[in-house]
Design a protein around this motif. Structure first.
Motif, short mmCIF file in Angstrom:
data_model
loop_
_atom_site.label_atom_id
_atom_site.label_comp_id
_atom_site.label_asym_id
_atom_site.label_seq_id
_atom_site.Cartn_x
_atom_site.Cartn_y
_atom_site.Cartn_z
N ILE A 219 48.06 23.12 -3.32
CA ILE A 219 48.04 22.26 -2.14
C ILE A 219 47.22 22.97 -1.07
CG2 ILE A 219 49.40 21.10 -0.36
CD1 ILE A 219 51.74 21.01 -2.26
N ILE A 220 46.27 22.25 -0.49
CA ILE A 220 45.44 22.79 0.58
C ILE A 220 45.69 21.96 1.83
CG2 ILE A 220 43.10 23.39 1.28
CD1 ILE A 220 42.32 23.36 -1.68
N HIS A 221 46.07 22.64 2.90
CA HIS A 221 46.36 21.99 4.18
C HIS A 221 45.28 22.41 5.18
CE1 HIS A 221 49.44 21.13 7.62
NE2 HIS A 221 48.70 20.07 7.34
N PHE A 222 44.45 21.47 5.61
CA PHE A 222 43.28 21.84 6.41
C PHE A 222 42.97 20.76 7.44
CE2 PHE A 222 41.92 19.38 2.82
CZ PHE A 222 40.88 18.59 3.28
N GLU A 223 42.08 21.10 8.37
CA GLU A 223 41.67 20.18 9.43
C GLU A 223 40.52 19.30 8.94
OE1 GLU A 223 40.89 20.90 14.07
OE2 GLU A 223 39.23 21.58 12.81
N ASN A 224 40.65 18.01 9.19
CA ASN A 224 39.58 17.06 8.85
C ASN A 224 39.57 15.96 9.90
OD1 ASN A 224 37.80 15.19 7.74
ND2 ASN A 224 38.51 15.54 5.64
N ASN A 225 38.66 16.08 10.85
CA ASN A 225 38.56 15.11 11.94
C ASN A 225 37.50 14.05 11.69
OD1 ASN A 225 40.60 16.04 13.75
ND2 ASN A 225 39.29 17.77 14.29
N ASN A 226 36.99 13.99 10.48
CA ASN A 226 36.03 12.94 10.17
C ASN A 226 36.73 11.58 10.20
OD1 ASN A 226 33.42 14.37 9.36
ND2 ASN A 226 34.95 15.46 8.14
N PRO A 227 36.02 10.54 10.62
CA PRO A 227 36.65 9.21 10.69
C PRO A 227 37.02 8.69 9.31
CG PRO A 227 34.29 9.07 11.13
CD PRO A 227 34.63 10.52 11.12
N PHE A 228 38.28 8.32 9.16
CA PHE A 228 38.77 7.76 7.90
C PHE A 228 38.56 6.24 7.93
CE2 PHE A 228 41.73 11.05 5.83
CZ PHE A 228 40.95 12.09 6.28
N ALA A 229 37.29 5.83 7.88
CA ALA A 229 36.95 4.41 7.98
C ALA A 229 37.15 3.73 6.63
CB ALA A 229 35.50 4.24 8.44
N VAL A 230 38.05 2.77 6.60
CA VAL A 230 38.36 2.03 5.37
C VAL A 230 38.23 0.53 5.66
CG1 VAL A 230 40.13 1.46 3.66
CG2 VAL A 230 39.90 3.81 4.49
N VAL A 231 37.41 -0.13 4.88
CA VAL A 231 37.30 -1.59 4.98
C VAL A 231 38.31 -2.17 3.99
CG1 VAL A 231 35.79 -3.59 4.73
CG2 VAL A 231 34.86 -1.42 5.59
N GLU A 232 39.39 -2.69 4.52
CA GLU A 232 40.44 -3.22 3.65
C GLU A 232 39.94 -4.42 2.85
OE1 GLU A 232 44.37 -1.96 6.27
OE2 GLU A 232 43.60 -4.01 6.39
N GLU A 233 39.09 -5.21 3.46
CA GLU A 233 38.54 -6.38 2.75
C GLU A 233 37.17 -6.71 3.34
OE1 GLU A 233 39.84 -10.95 1.54
OE2 GLU A 233 41.28 -9.59 2.50
N LEU A 234 36.21 -6.87 2.47
CA LEU A 234 34.85 -7.26 2.87
C LEU A 234 34.41 -8.43 2.01
CD1 LEU A 234 32.05 -7.06 4.14
CD2 LEU A 234 31.54 -5.16 2.59
#
Length: 469
Positions: A219-234
């Protein structure tokens, strides 16, 4: 009772034996193959996990092997978006890569619910022969935010679960795994010696002589501030008009899939301290549109959104869009993007006289995951004998759409795919036959309508409807 002679029984036994030998020689037998060297590189710099795997496979058995199996834990298999494989030919500067087919496979009595992908080799691997495989597989929704909720001023931390030992149905003589994180801020990680960390890279191994199905969870616990952009439906609708244009309409349901925002939102703090406030949020997205695009619009349920900028050149068009509010974890936005492109750039004629649309699959928004993508290709009225060619498996169906002055309706080819990533942005083709005479149907209907209207007007003016005594 029927009596079989010895010669008949011997012939039947010989036939079955030859069939079994042929079947076993062409099927992947994990005991016949071994991996001399394995190197795995895991890229965790965005919310899309990309794993690059280099395997040197040797056939240690007698029978030739036509396939190589990739093993995945069941939890990881469910998040697989793409698996690509290639075989290397040549050495050093003359090295080239030949694409190989990879598809899901099943193996009886798989331990612990292990799932498999099968890589088909271009030619069977003979005894003592080896081949080097370059594999890429992509995982989505595999980073777990922890804590699950953060305030506006906090950074986003995530968990990544995997194994320090590469899961494989084959014996691996030597292996190593490198993990790359977005920043050097790593809260904690599981040690499986030898383990080394330097900057943004974490190295597990090298490990030697690991038995099949060896597994060592980390398990790796780390910082990730990148935008978690998810298109639920397109939903993308491509309407073909043989009068010279291609009308594209895209309807988005966008969400931030990172750690949920807790507390209140302060726009003053967000704008005055952009380096520490809302670092994991995003307030704009970049959409890569086709070149020579025009009549572009960007709107939501309220109306047109003016906060967008379009840059075009001969190779591509970039639309920088900005929602009405920044998106934090758990927040959502819906909007529509529409544009028109010249028909001659995407519609072509094949050698047999049929026409085909050549357009890009996937989502134009960069660095996004699409949970469900639906593409609707609206063919001209009167089209027939349609077919679809895609570089990967999609679900297909048909619909009928009626527009202005349509009589029999337009055939709509519907393509659906789940778990779409930027690597799916490759061309697909829709073939169909079309008689140009159908282009005259609507103008003739308009001419006929106006003609009948004027005839009715003339008749009305020349008919005496007065009542005389």
């Amino acid at each position: 009772m029927v009596n079989f002679g010895k010669s008949t029984i011997f012939s039947l036994f010989f036939f079955l034996s030859m069939f079994l030998v042929k079947t076993l020689s062409s099927s992947p037998s994990p005991s016949n193959l071994q991996i001399l060297n394995a190197e795995r590189r895991i890229d965790l710099t965005s919310h899309i996990v990309r794993v690059y795997l280099t395997l040197k496979v040797e056939n240690a058995g007698e029978a030739p092997a036509a396939e190589v199996l990739l093993a995945f834990p069941p939890t990881q298999f469910d998040h697989l978006a793409l698996v690509k494989a290639a075989g290397t030919v040549g050495k050093k500067k003359k090295k080239s890569y030949l694409p190989l087919e990879a598809h899901p496979s099943a193996l009886p009595d798989a331990p612990n619910g292990t799932k498999y992908y099968s890589i088909s080799l271009l030619k069977p691997l003979g005894k003592a022969e080896s081949i080097t495989l370059e594999i890429l597989y992509i995982l989505t929704h595999s980073l777990e935010p922890f804590p699950a909720e953060i305030s506006q001023s906090e950074s986003q931390l995530v968990y990544y679960h995997d194994s320090a030992i590469i899961l494989s149905p084959y014996h691996i003589k030597q292996q190593a795994t490198m993990v790359k994180t977005p920043t050097s801020k790593v809260e904690s990680f599981t040690r499986v010696e030898p383990t080394d960390r330097s900057g943004t890279e974490l190295r597990y191994g090298p490990y030697e002589d690991r038995h099949p199905y060896s597994y060592s969870p980390v398990i790796i616990h780390f910082e990730n501030n990148n935008p978690f952009a998810v298109v639920e439906e397109l939903e993308r609708e491509i309407e073909i008009s043989h009068w010279g244009s291609l009308q594209v309409t895209e309807r988005y349901k966008l969400a931030h899939a990172g750690a949920r925002h807790s507390g209140i939102f302060s726009r003053v703090e967000y704008q005055s301290k952009p380096s520490i406030s809302g670092v994991s949020s995003f307030k704009h997205l970049l959409a890569e549109l086709p070149p020579r695009v025009h009549s572009v619009y960007y709107r939501d349920d309220i109306g047109n959104i003016s906060s967008s900028r379009l840059r075009t050149n001969s190779r591509k068009s970039e639309l920088l869009i900005e929602p009405r509010y920044p998106l934090f974890g758990g927040w959502k936005a819906t909007f529509v993007i529409g544009y028109v492109v010249p028909l001659q750039d995407f519609l072509f004629e094949s050698d047999d006289g049929s026409r085909y649309l050549n357009y890009t699959f996937g989502c134009p928004l960069s660095l996004t995951v699409v949970d469900k993508l639906t593409i609707k290709v609206v063919l001209p009225e009167g089209s027939e004998n349609h077919s679809v060619k895609t570089p990967f498996t999609v679900e297909q169906s048909l619909e009928t759409k009626y527009s202005y002055l349509d009589v029999i309706g337009r055939t709509v080819v519907v393509l659906e795919k789940k778990n779409v990533v930027p690597e799916h942005n490759v061309p697909f083709q829709v073939y169909y036959n079309f008689n140009p005479m159908f282009m005259l149907a609507e103008p003739l209907m308009l001419v006929s309508a106006f003609f009948l209207f004027f005839v009715a007007c003339i008749a009305y003016l020349h008919v005496d409807l007065s009542i005389r005594k």
